[in-house]
Enzyme design. Structure first.
Site, PDB file in Angstrom:
ATOM      1  N   ALA A 110       9.515   1.029   7.015  1.00  0.00           N
ATOM      2  CA  ALA A 110       8.937   1.243   5.476  1.00  0.00           C
ATOM      3  C   ALA A 110       8.031   2.473   5.267  1.00  0.00           C
ATOM      4  CB  ALA A 110       8.192  -0.031   5.280  1.00  0.00           C
TER       5      ALA A 110
ATOM      6  N   HIS B 228      -0.321   1.754   1.854  1.00  0.00           N
ATOM      7  CA  HIS B 228      -0.812   0.685   2.217  1.00  0.00           C
ATOM      8  C   HIS B 228       0.021  -0.301   3.165  1.00  0.00           C
ATOM      9  CE1 HIS B 228      -3.578  -2.476   2.388  1.00  0.00           C
ATOM     10  NE2 HIS B 228      -2.614  -3.545   1.976  1.00  0.00           N
TER      11      HIS B 228
ATOM     12  N   ASP C 258      -6.839  -0.344  -3.616  1.00  0.00           N
ATOM     13  CA  ASP C 258      -5.314  -0.620  -3.524  1.00  0.00           C
ATOM     14  C   ASP C 258      -5.069  -1.096  -4.942  1.00  0.00           C
ATOM     15  OD1 ASP C 258      -4.951  -0.002  -0.765  1.00  0.00           O
ATOM     16  OD2 ASP C 258      -5.844  -1.905  -0.267  1.00  0.00           O
TER      17      ASP C 258
HETATM   18  C1  GAR Z   1      -0.958   2.793   8.857  1.00  0.00           C
HETATM   19  O1  GAR Z   1      -0.161   1.662   8.810  1.00  0.00           O
HETATM   20  C2  GAR Z   1      -1.359   3.067   7.355  1.00  0.00           C
HETATM   21  O2  GAR Z   1      -0.584   2.412   6.302  1.00  0.00           O
HETATM   22  C3  GAR Z   1      -2.703   2.069   7.436  1.00  0.00           C
HETATM   23  O3  GAR Z   1      -3.251   2.668   8.519  1.00  0.00           O
HETATM   24  C4  GAR Z   1      -2.211   3.171   9.466  1.00  0.00           C
HETATM   25  C5  GAR Z   1      -2.304   4.524   9.686  1.00  0.00           C
HETATM   26  O4  GAR Z   1      -1.685   4.871  10.861  1.00  0.00           O
HETATM   27  N1  GAR Z   1      -3.529   2.621   6.214  1.00  0.00           N
HETATM   28  C6  GAR Z   1      -4.481   1.854   5.750  1.00  0.00           C
HETATM   29  O5  GAR Z   1      -4.575   0.528   6.143  1.00  0.00           O
HETATM   30  C7  GAR Z   1      -5.245   2.529   4.640  1.00  0.00           C
HETATM   31  N2  GAR Z   1      -5.403   1.141   3.749  1.00  0.00           N
HETATM   32  P1  GAR Z   1      -1.228   6.700  11.164  1.00  0.00           P
HETATM   33  O6  GAR Z   1      -2.732   7.272  11.187  1.00  0.00           O
HETATM   34  O7  GAR Z   1      -0.569   6.664  12.312  1.00  0.00           O
HETATM   35  O8  GAR Z   1      -0.676   7.114   9.846  1.00  0.00           O
END
Ligand code: GAR
Length: 202
Positions: free
Chosen positions: A186, A116, A157
């Site tokens: 992070a 998250h 969450d």
């Molecule tokens: C990331 O920032 C992840 O933490 C967030 O979406 C993005 C996906 O990026 N996830 C959420 O918000 C889920 N609750 P990615 O497809 O490049 O990994």
């Protein structure tokens, strides 16, 4: 533990760009993730770029598209079939934008991990995904945000926290700039480490 015989079989669930999936695959190449192996990538829509990243690595892919399947039940049945076919031990939600029902999460107690993009319990829960936690963090004016890796239960969450890392908000940040910094400093670090720890202790 951690030898080839006992590697846990991991499914990564994605919806978009898949940079967290990439971080997990890179961690596998570097040996940071060695107690588990990504054997399946499940996308919640057919256009997720993450599918291409998986295919490039020769990892099996599946698409479970709720819009096409019609209901949450049909969506989760399709997913469960894939998980069974690939003998999955652990599910990693890496930018997965669909909520899984309590019926589903109950079948995988402490066997689903999520990343998250905020420090839970800040900027989390229903509607707080993708860019939204970063928009909210900037609106609130917090000086520190970050990312959390946690187990998934029936509360969005709400499951037990496995790892967190703080990231500074900087002057002039936009949601997009902050999102990128939180990923780089992070998410891409703590997610692979947490997956390794969980696999090693399963
Ligand atoms: C990331 O920032 C992840 O933490 C967030 O979406 C993005 C996906 O990026 N996830 C959420 O918000 C889920 N609750 P990615 O497809 O490049 O990994």
């Amino acid at each position: 533990m951690g030898d080839a015989m006992s590697k846990k079989r991991i499914a990564v669930f994605v919806s978009g760009g898949g940079t967290n999936l990439q971080a997990l695959m890179d961690a596998q190449d570097k040996g940071i993730l060695h107690s588990g192996e990504i054997v399946l990538v499940v996308a919640s829509n057919p256009t997720a770029y993450a599918l291409e990243r998986a295919a490039k690595k020769g990892i099996a892919t599946a698409v479970a598209w709720k819009r096409e399947l019609g209901s949450q039940e049909a969506f989760e049945t399709a997913i469960s079939k894939e998980l069974e076919a690939h003998k999955i031990d652990l599910i990693v939600l890496a930018g997965f934008m669909n909520i899984l029902s309590a019926d589903f999460t109950r079948q995988w107690p402490e066997r689903i991990i999520n990343v998250h993009p905020a420090l839970i319990p800040s900027f989390c829960g229903k509607g707080m995904y993708g860019l939204a936690p970063h928009v909210a963090a900037l609106e609130k004016g917090v000086k520190v945000t970050g990312a959390t890796v946690h187990f998934v239960n029936e509360i969005p969450d709400g499951g037990r926290i496995i790892a967190q890392r703080a990231v500074y908000v900087e002057e002039g940040d936009t949601p997009e700039i902050l999102q990128r910094r939180v990923m780089e400093q992070a998410e891409w670090i703590i997610l692979p480490e947490a997956v390794e720890t969980v696999c090693a202790n399963m």
